[in-house]
Design a protein around this motif. Structure first.
Motif, PDB file in Angstrom:
ATOM      1  N   ARG A  13      32.722 -28.683  -7.236  1.00  0.00           N
ATOM      2  CA  ARG A  13      33.612 -29.521  -8.056  1.00  0.00           C
ATOM      3  C   ARG A  13      33.100 -29.519  -9.475  1.00  0.00           C
ATOM      4  N   ASP A  14      33.929 -29.973 -10.406  1.00  0.00           N
ATOM      5  CA  ASP A  14      33.494 -29.952 -11.802  1.00  0.00           C
ATOM      6  C   ASP A  14      32.949 -31.296 -12.261  1.00  0.00           C
ATOM      7  N   TRP A  15      32.903 -32.285 -11.361  1.00  0.00           N
ATOM      8  CA  TRP A  15      32.350 -33.577 -11.743  1.00  0.00           C
ATOM      9  C   TRP A  15      31.718 -34.209 -10.522  1.00  0.00           C
ATOM     10  N   GLY A  16      30.954 -35.288 -10.787  1.00  0.00           N
ATOM     11  CA  GLY A  16      30.326 -35.983  -9.686  1.00  0.00           C
ATOM     12  C   GLY A  16      29.039 -35.302  -9.250  1.00  0.00           C
ATOM     13  N   PRO A  17      28.510 -35.706  -8.098  1.00  0.00           N
ATOM     14  CA  PRO A  17      27.201 -35.219  -7.662  1.00  0.00           C
ATOM     15  C   PRO A  17      27.243 -33.826  -7.054  1.00  0.00           C
ATOM     16  N   TYR A  18      27.961 -32.921  -7.689  1.00  0.00           N
ATOM     17  CA  TYR A  18      28.054 -31.552  -7.204  1.00  0.00           C
ATOM     18  C   TYR A  18      27.277 -30.660  -8.160  1.00  0.00           C
ATOM     19  N   GLU A  19      26.130 -30.201  -7.698  1.00  0.00           N
ATOM     20  CA  GLU A  19      25.285 -29.451  -8.592  1.00  0.00           C
ATOM     21  C   GLU A  19      25.830 -28.062  -8.854  1.00  0.00           C
ATOM     22  N   GLN A  20      25.418 -27.519  -9.982  1.00  0.00           N
ATOM     23  CA  GLN A  20      25.765 -26.145 -10.297  1.00  0.00           C
ATOM     24  C   GLN A  20      24.634 -25.246  -9.828  1.00  0.00           C
ATOM     25  N   TYR A  21      24.996 -24.137  -9.216  1.00  0.00           N
ATOM     26  CA  TYR A  21      24.032 -23.146  -8.759  1.00  0.00           C
ATOM     27  C   TYR A  21      24.054 -21.977  -9.742  1.00  0.00           C
ATOM     28  N   PHE A  22      22.890 -21.644 -10.260  1.00  0.00           N
ATOM     29  CA  PHE A  22      22.795 -20.640 -11.306  1.00  0.00           C
ATOM     30  C   PHE A  22      22.378 -19.283 -10.754  1.00  0.00           C
ATOM     31  N   GLY A  23      22.908 -18.259 -11.403  1.00  0.00           N
ATOM     32  CA  GLY A  23      22.454 -16.909 -11.129  1.00  0.00           C
ATOM     33  C   GLY A  23      21.152 -16.637 -11.852  1.00  0.00           C
ATOM     34  N   PRO A  24      20.569 -15.444 -11.672  1.00  0.00           N
ATOM     35  CA  PRO A  24      19.254 -15.123 -12.229  1.00  0.00           C
ATOM     36  C   PRO A  24      19.263 -14.836 -13.725  1.00  0.00           C
ATOM     37  N   GLY A  25      20.444 -14.657 -14.296  1.00  0.00           N
ATOM     38  CA  GLY A  25      20.540 -14.441 -15.733  1.00  0.00           C
ATOM     39  C   GLY A  25      20.620 -12.975 -16.126  1.00  0.00           C
TER      40      GLY A  25
END
Lengths: 116, 114
Positions: free
Chosen positions: B96-108
């Protein structure tokens, strides 16, 4: 607009001593959640801990933070810093807006250096 | 465990060159994001998307285009690369784009524009 402020760009602490990274915010969001992300050298950011409950302490990996809406703060603390805690730390705010899409608002980041 | 991959991991191009950065997530997340990271500026949002064919403008969109072809794939395009676009680029996904939904990042992806 919404903003997150991390006042220290660099924090240096001696191993075994307590550490506190400051995070304050301004927001018009109605419902908010907070995150601390940690980024180790040459790695991607990852969530360290998160909270959406006012005045409730959240803990993970020895770190803890409490969301205080009354003072608009979500400081990160640890009682005894370890060398492995050296990393870049981001405080971030997520909220629901009345319209349009919401975005994660990041602070500028605080680099933590733990020295022997 | 959430999985976000990026390619290439490193890229060198010349001023005026054409660059495409790729991101794939296998989390079944609707939301995907492109950030750039620069010393002194932290993470800055370039573009994001909530599904295939959707695109939202972020905070630093100038000089960048993006396209979301499927739920899994999100591309960042630099059609006339400039030295100011030398940076470390991260892709992320979230449920989700708000709330307690973390973003998972790629390695860059580390991009250098000469």
């Amino acid at each position: 607009g919404d903003s997150v402020t991390q006042t220290e760009g660099l924090v240096t602490v001696t191993e075994g001593l307590p550490v506190k990274l400051n995070c304050t915010y301004q927001t018009t969001y109605l419902t908010i959640a907070f995150f601390w992300y940690v980024q180790y050298l040459n790695e991607a950011p990852q969530v360290l801990l998160k909270s959406s409950t006012d005045n409730k302490r959240t803990e993970h990996q020895g770190f803890h933070a409490t969301l205080h809406k009354s003072s608009s703060s979500f400081h990160l603390q640890k009682s005894s810093a370890q060398l492995s805690d050296s990393a870049l730390y981001y405080c971030a705010l997520s909220g629901i807006a009345s319209s349009s899409f919401s975005k994660l608002v990041f602070g500028q980041g605080t680099s933590l250096s733990v020295v022997p | 465990e959430a999985a976000v991959t990026q390619s290439p991991r490193n890229k060198v191009t010349v001023t005026g060159g054409n660059v495409t950065l790729s991101c794939r997530q296998t989390n079944s997340h609707n939301y995907m994001y492109w950030y750039r990271q620069d010393t002194g500026h932290g993470l800055r949002l370039i573009h994001y998307s909530y599904g295939a064919g959707n695109l939202q403008i972020g905070d630093v969109p100038d000089g960048y285009k993006a396209t979301r072809t499927t739920q899994e794939d999100f591309f960042l395009l630099l059609e006339l690369a400039s030295p100011s676009q030398t940076s470390l680029y991260f892709c992320a996904s979230s449920a989700r784009d708000w709330g307690p939904y973390e973003q998972y990042f790629g390695p860059g992806t580390r991009l250098t524009v000469l």
